[in-house]
Design an enzyme around this catalytic site. Structure first.
Site, PDB file in Angstrom:
ATOM      1  CG  HIS A 164      -1.881  -1.176   1.227  1.00  0.00           C
ATOM      2  ND1 HIS A 164      -2.783  -1.378   2.245  1.00  0.00           N
ATOM      3  CD2 HIS A 164      -2.039  -2.223   0.381  1.00  0.00           C
ATOM      4  CE1 HIS A 164      -3.438  -2.505   2.031  1.00  0.00           C
ATOM      5  NE2 HIS A 164      -3.004  -3.037   0.903  1.00  0.00           N
ATOM      6  CD  GLU A 257     -14.711   3.065   0.123  1.00  0.00           C
ATOM      7  OE1 GLU A 257     -15.148   2.560   1.180  1.00  0.00           O
ATOM      8  OE2 GLU A 257     -14.212   4.215   0.075  1.00  0.00           O
ATOM      9  CE1 TYR A 278      -7.516  -9.022   0.720  1.00  0.00           C
ATOM     10  CE2 TYR A 278      -6.212  -8.173   2.558  1.00  0.00           C
ATOM     11  CZ  TYR A 278      -6.724  -8.033   1.276  1.00  0.00           C
ATOM     12  OH  TYR A 278      -6.458  -6.895   0.558  1.00  0.00           O
TER      13      TYR A 278
END
Length: 384
Positions: A164, A257, A278
């Site tokens: 990320h 999103e 997950y």
């Protein structure tokens, strides 16, 4: 090799299969009849370009005024596509990158006034000791070498996490630059205004902090923050016509999103989400909460969105104003129709074409798509 006499029959069958929504991989040169636009998939580079070294994990694309296409490879190279061909020669002077997990050389964008100032902007992961973080830098191109490199921003705190990093860059044409930093796999970062992680950030194009950023006067907050409560942001597009900043991000398992990003607003992660962990455990029971923004569109199951652009070209009259969202997990491009900033419908294009990493529109109005593993770039050529 297909017999010449059989070719017309095979082409008709390919079109029929595409029209029926088959998930089969589309061959190079395939003609696709989508809901509103017929187009051909024109392969620019592919894994067969072994003579010059095939693309490896292409991440970002930017077109120079002379027609050349610059393509970042995550491991730290900038490749050149000239006259529709991938060159063996690479751009020199690229800063060292932290090619660690999802980190490496990421986005590349030209300044809106590139013709006048020559600035090229990069986002990449930089290593510091045993950790790393997202950096925004700019440089100029002299011949095929980057010069005058300036590091404008370093995301803090640094961490050894492999995930990320972000990061996309978008300019509003008014002297401001927006860019994204993921929360680096630690949920709490997204709601913590004392760090840059899980945020959309805004700077002047020279790296200075604008005095009207929302948290400039907030004690303990990072002054570069524009919005917060994000997870793994891998799509960013500024619509200059409406002044709308679009962003998309990965949820965990479900809950990807598409958002309209506005000044100072909280987008909820991980307090609210449409996804789960997950391992199927629950992150939160909340999908909405006062003071937190709802997405314009969310995906369950996840498509793993990556790369975002808006069709503004007259070459695709039936797609004009639509958003195109690349997808890693579902290996497709989602065409998203929007009206009055609200979701209308979605069409899934090019299913199983490959892990789509970048979607962009060239200055001459064509849409380009970059896939990874194997690295490949295609152009969508409208047929009507």
């Amino acid at each position: 090799m297909i017999n010449r006499l059989l070719y017309p029959f095979c082409l008709v069958m390919a079109i029929a299969l595409v029209s029926c929504g088959t998930p089969e991989r589309k061959p190079a040169g395939a003609i696709v009849q989508s809901e509103k636009q017929k187009f051909m998939v024109d392969t620019i580079t592919s894994a067969t370009d072994t003579a010059v070294g095939a693309l490896k994990n292409p991440w970002g694309m930017a077109f120079l005024p002379d027609g050349r296409l610059l393509v970042t490879e995550r491991e730290g190279n900038i490749r050149i596509v000239k006259d529709g061909k991938l060159l063996k020669e690479k751009i020199e002077g690229v800063p060292p990158v932290y090619a660690h997990g999802q980190g490496g050389l990421l986005d590349i964008q030209l300044h809106p006034d590139f013709d006048k100032n020559g600035w090229i902007y990069l986002s990449y992961a930089k290593q510091v000791a045993d950790s790393g973080g997202t950096v925004i830098a700019r440089a100029k191109l002299e011949g095929n070498k980057l010069t005058n490199l300036e590091e404008l921003f370093q995301a803090l705190p640094l961490t050894s996490s492999e995930v990320h990093f972000g990061s996309r860059i978008a300019f509003d044409g008014k002297g401001y630059m927006f860019f994204t930093c993921g929360e680096r796999g630690k949920k709490e970062n997204a709601q913590d205004l004392s760090n840059h992680l899980g945020k959309v950030l805004r700077l002047h194009d020279d790296g200075k902090v604008p005095s009207d950023n929302p948290f400039v006067s907030t004690i303990g907050a990072r002054s570069e923050i524009w919005s917060y409560g994000h997870r793994s942001l891998q799509g960013l597009y500024y619509d200059k016509e409406t002044g709308t900043l679009w962003e998309h991000e990965h949820g965990p398992r479900g809950g990807d999103e598409l958002n309209i990003v506005e000044k100072g607003k909280n987008y909820g992660w991980p307090v609210i989400t449409y996804g789960i962990n997950y391992d199927s455990t629950i992150i939160t029971d909340l999908k909405e909460k006062e003071g937190m923004e709802q997405p314009v569109r969310y995906w369950v199951p996840s498509i793993a969105p990556c790369g975002l652009t808006m069709v503004t070209s007259d070459k695709y009259p039936h797609w004009k104003g639509n958003l195109l969202v690349g997808a890693l997990a579902h290996q497709l491009v989602a065409r998203v129709e929007i009206a009055d900033k609200k979701f209308v419908k979605e069409e899934r294009l090019l299913e199983k074409i490959g892990r789509v990493r970048c979607v962009t529109q060239s200055p001459d109005g064509y849409l380009y798509i970059a896939m990874e593993n194997p690295g490949k770039i295609v152009r969508l050529v409208p047929m009507e």
